[in-house]
Structure formats: C-alpha cells, structure tokens
Design a protein around this motif. Structure first.
Motif, PDB file in Angstrom:
ATOM      1  N   THR A 191     -45.528   8.529 -31.714  1.00  0.00           N
ATOM      2  CA  THR A 191     -46.283   9.844 -31.706  1.00  0.00           C
ATOM      3  C   THR A 191     -47.832   9.463 -31.639  1.00  0.00           C
ATOM      4  O   THR A 191     -48.774  10.558 -31.568  1.00  0.00           O
ATOM      5  N   ALA A 192     -48.090   8.365 -31.064  1.00  0.00           N
ATOM      6  CA  ALA A 192     -49.479   8.119 -30.643  1.00  0.00           C
ATOM      7  C   ALA A 192     -49.752   8.623 -29.297  1.00  0.00           C
ATOM      8  O   ALA A 192     -48.812   8.538 -28.357  1.00  0.00           O
ATOM      9  N   GLY A 193     -50.979   9.215 -28.993  1.00  0.00           N
ATOM     10  CA  GLY A 193     -51.568   9.724 -27.993  1.00  0.00           C
ATOM     11  C   GLY A 193     -50.725  11.203 -27.756  1.00  0.00           C
ATOM     12  O   GLY A 193     -50.969  11.668 -26.514  1.00  0.00           O
ATOM     13  N   GLY A 210     -39.429  11.556 -21.802  1.00  0.00           N
ATOM     14  CA  GLY A 210     -40.789  11.552 -21.980  1.00  0.00           C
ATOM     15  C   GLY A 210     -41.423  10.607 -23.168  1.00  0.00           C
ATOM     16  O   GLY A 210     -42.498  10.855 -23.382  1.00  0.00           O
ATOM     17  N   CYS A 211     -40.421   9.950 -23.753  1.00  0.00           N
ATOM     18  CA  CYS A 211     -41.182   8.946 -24.955  1.00  0.00           C
ATOM     19  C   CYS A 211     -40.938   7.579 -24.626  1.00  0.00           C
ATOM     20  O   CYS A 211     -39.668   7.196 -24.441  1.00  0.00           O
ATOM     21  N   PRO A 212     -41.924   6.885 -24.115  1.00  0.00           N
ATOM     22  CA  PRO A 212     -41.666   5.534 -23.982  1.00  0.00           C
ATOM     23  C   PRO A 212     -40.892   4.513 -25.036  1.00  0.00           C
ATOM     24  O   PRO A 212     -40.141   3.761 -24.546  1.00  0.00           O
ATOM     25  N   LEU A 213     -41.060   4.808 -26.097  1.00  0.00           N
ATOM     26  CA  LEU A 213     -40.732   4.264 -27.122  1.00  0.00           C
ATOM     27  C   LEU A 213     -39.272   4.466 -27.241  1.00  0.00           C
ATOM     28  O   LEU A 213     -38.300   3.437 -27.584  1.00  0.00           O
ATOM     29  N   ALA A 214     -38.735   5.637 -27.268  1.00  0.00           N
ATOM     30  CA  ALA A 214     -37.346   6.132 -27.254  1.00  0.00           C
ATOM     31  C   ALA A 214     -36.664   5.607 -25.808  1.00  0.00           C
ATOM     32  O   ALA A 214     -35.639   5.155 -26.027  1.00  0.00           O
ATOM     33  N   ARG A 215     -37.338   5.288 -24.960  1.00  0.00           N
ATOM     34  CA  ARG A 215     -36.743   4.751 -23.590  1.00  0.00           C
ATOM     35  C   ARG A 215     -36.403   3.154 -23.996  1.00  0.00           C
ATOM     36  O   ARG A 215     -35.167   2.915 -23.799  1.00  0.00           O
ATOM     37  N   LYS A 230     -29.799   9.669 -34.628  1.00  0.00           N
ATOM     38  CA  LYS A 230     -30.837  10.689 -34.612  1.00  0.00           C
ATOM     39  C   LYS A 230     -31.950  10.164 -34.746  1.00  0.00           C
ATOM     40  O   LYS A 230     -32.468   9.447 -35.204  1.00  0.00           O
ATOM     41  N   VAL A 231     -32.972  10.800 -33.545  1.00  0.00           N
ATOM     42  CA  VAL A 231     -34.553  10.569 -33.769  1.00  0.00           C
ATOM     43  C   VAL A 231     -35.251  11.882 -33.632  1.00  0.00           C
ATOM     44  O   VAL A 231     -34.709  12.750 -33.232  1.00  0.00           O
ATOM     45  N   VAL A 232     -36.536  11.696 -34.214  1.00  0.00           N
ATOM     46  CA  VAL A 232     -37.743  12.580 -33.896  1.00  0.00           C
ATOM     47  C   VAL A 232     -38.515  12.107 -32.760  1.00  0.00           C
ATOM     48  O   VAL A 232     -39.083  10.940 -32.764  1.00  0.00           O
ATOM     49  N   TYR A 233     -38.686  12.940 -31.693  1.00  0.00           N
ATOM     50  CA  TYR A 233     -39.676  12.301 -30.669  1.00  0.00           C
ATOM     51  C   TYR A 233     -40.487  13.475 -29.860  1.00  0.00           C
ATOM     52  O   TYR A 233     -40.205  14.688 -30.415  1.00  0.00           O
ATOM     53  N   SER A 234     -41.222  13.256 -28.973  1.00  0.00           N
ATOM     54  CA  SER A 234     -41.988  14.054 -28.484  1.00  0.00           C
ATOM     55  C   SER A 234     -41.639  14.072 -26.960  1.00  0.00           C
ATOM     56  O   SER A 234     -41.716  13.059 -26.381  1.00  0.00           O
ATOM     57  N   GLU A 235     -41.701  15.292 -26.415  1.00  0.00           N
ATOM     58  CA  GLU A 235     -41.665  15.408 -24.971  1.00  0.00           C
ATOM     59  C   GLU A 235     -42.867  15.460 -24.221  1.00  0.00           C
ATOM     60  O   GLU A 235     -43.175  15.277 -22.956  1.00  0.00           O
TER      61      GLU A 235
END
Length: 281
Positions: A191-193, A210-215, A230-235
């Motif tokens: 969630t940084a940035g 769209g999430c580097p950590l998820a990649r 299951k994850v919570v992420y930001s696009e």
C-alpha cells in the motif's frame, strides 16, 4: 523434532516417525535406530507403534491435521502431544533457557548451549539445527541447565490468519504455515505510494495486477506449489513523490499515506468476518 527423537533413542526407547521427504537428517536417524517412513498412508506406520497402550505420538503444527497418519492416531485414541508439550515434560525440574523470536533462534540457542559447555556449567540442549561445535542438534550433559527453542507457533488454534507484514520471506512463511495447518489465510499486498482507496481490491493473488509486491508473491507462491491465496491489493500505479524519504543506505523508502493501509486493514477484517460467518452458516 529430530533432537527429540535422538533423545528418546538415547534413553533406550523405540522411535518411529514420518517425514515428507528423505534427507541426510532422516537417514542419520534411521542409522541410529529410528524407523522413518515417507508415505502419506496410515499403513506405513510400523506394527510396534500401532498400539495406543504403548505408544505416545509427538507432532508439530507442520503436519496437517487431515494427514492419514494423524487421523489414524487421533481416531485410535492415542496419547498425542505437541513437540512443545513434550519439551515441557522434559524441562520439569530444569533451569530452562528458552530462546524465542522471529529470526536467529537456532543460532542463539546454540550459543547458549556452547556458553554453558565452555564455562563448565554443562547442561543439555535441544537445537533447531545441526551445530558444528556439538556435531548434532542434541546436547546431553551433566547438570540441570537446558537450552531450548521455545516459540513454536501453532496456527491450528486459530480460525483465520491475517498476514499484514512487510517482508516477502515472512509473508511466505505465514502463508505456508497456514496452508499446512489448513487454516484460512488472507494476505495484504503493498500500500506504500498509493493514494486512491477506491483502487483497493480483494482477489486471489493469481488474478492481481498493478501491484509489484503481488507480482513477487505470485511468483514465489507458484514456485512452492501454493495456490488459492486471497489478498487485498491496489490496482493503482505507484504515486510519484518529489520528497521521498532517503534511507541511510541510500535506498529510497516508498512513502505511505495513512488512510490507504488503514482502509486495506478494514477490508482484511471484512473478508475474515464474512468468511467465518459463511463457514458457520
């Protein structure tokens, strides 16, 4: 566990056990007299250990509760104790030096055991790895001192696990332990940035974008054969900041806007509550 097995072999007890794969450690135990099997089947349990009147089962949270051999012992009325419980019995009447933490437990407990040995205090130790100084993971000595690693974490006592830590290594460990214990787990990605809370989504990690950590997590989990996380992420794309905090090592630290990780936390909690409600209905 292998240190416990060695202890009971030293005490003249018959020892058998299961491991997922053969290793130098399991081969060494077999050489010392333990009967080790690698089959996910109750039939692989040696005959002398199929009697609940003469057998005590010691296990760790790493063994899934639905494993056929676990089910055999549980349904057969065997006395079953966690590794930590057995260590508790062996610690009775001892001066225990218990090492806990998230990193470096084996190194620290080995140092404690070596200090006891080198200062003449002697004592015993159950180590989590092979010590070059002692030539093994079990130290047997005179005296009432006992060094142990004491924070084996049992996820099976929980209904749900939320991973909200920052490092990839720790996230993978939490997820793998939850999966082994058959406990639902949800993980928070980066969630940084990020500035837009409406870009936060809930999805399987394999469907994120769209999430580097998820990649990174997607790649690492796939390499370990783990799916269904299951994850919570930001696009949202990483925000461009003119005044990024400069770390002492020269690396840029991504800025964090408080309401984005806070909203991600609420989404994590929402998913947990809804999943538990669905399970109970």
């Amino acid at each position: 566990m292998s240190a416990l097995a060695r202890y009971f072999l030293h005490e003249g007890k018959a020892v058998a056990g299961y491991d997922r794969t053969e290793s130098a450690l399991t081969r060494a135990l077999a050489t010392e007299g333990a009967q080790v099997n690698y089959e996910d089947s109750a039939e692989a349990i040696p005959a002398p250990f199929r009697n609940p009147e003469t057998t005590i089962v010691v296990y760790t949270p790493a063994v899934p509760q639905d494993h056929p051999q676990m089910a055999f012992f549980r349904e057969g009325g065997f006395l079953m104790e966690k590794r930590s419980q057995m260590l508790g019995h062996l610690s009775e009447g001892k001066y225990v030096m218990a090492v806990a933490g998230t990193h470096g437990k084996t190194t620290t407990s080995t140092l404690v055991a070596w200090l006891n040995h080198s200062t003449g205090m002697q004592g015993s130790a159950f180590l989590g790895g092979i010590s070059k100084n002692f030539g093994g993971n079990l130290v047997l000595g005179e005296g009432n001192r006992l060094a142990v690693e004491a924070d084996e974490f049992d996820l099976s006592a929980y209904d749900y696990v939320i991973d909200a830590v920052d490092t990839v290594t720790a996230k993978l460990e939490i997820i793998m332990r939850a999966k082994r214990a058959l406990i639902p787990v949800i993980s928070c990605m980066g969630t940084a940035g990020k500035l837009d809370v409406t870009a936060l989504k809930v999805s399987d990690v394999s469907k994120t974008s769209g999430c580097p950590l998820a990649r990174v997590m997607r790649r690492e989990l796939k390499s370990r054969g783990i799916n269904g996380v299951k994850v919570v992420y930001s696009e949202e794309s990483l925000a461009t900041a003119n005044n990024i905090e400069q770390a002492p090592n020269g690396k840029n630290t991504p800025p964090s806007m408080i309401f984005v990780p806070a909203t991600a936390g609420l989404l994590l909690a929402r998913e947990v509550v809804l999943d538990i409600i669905k399970e109970k209905l």
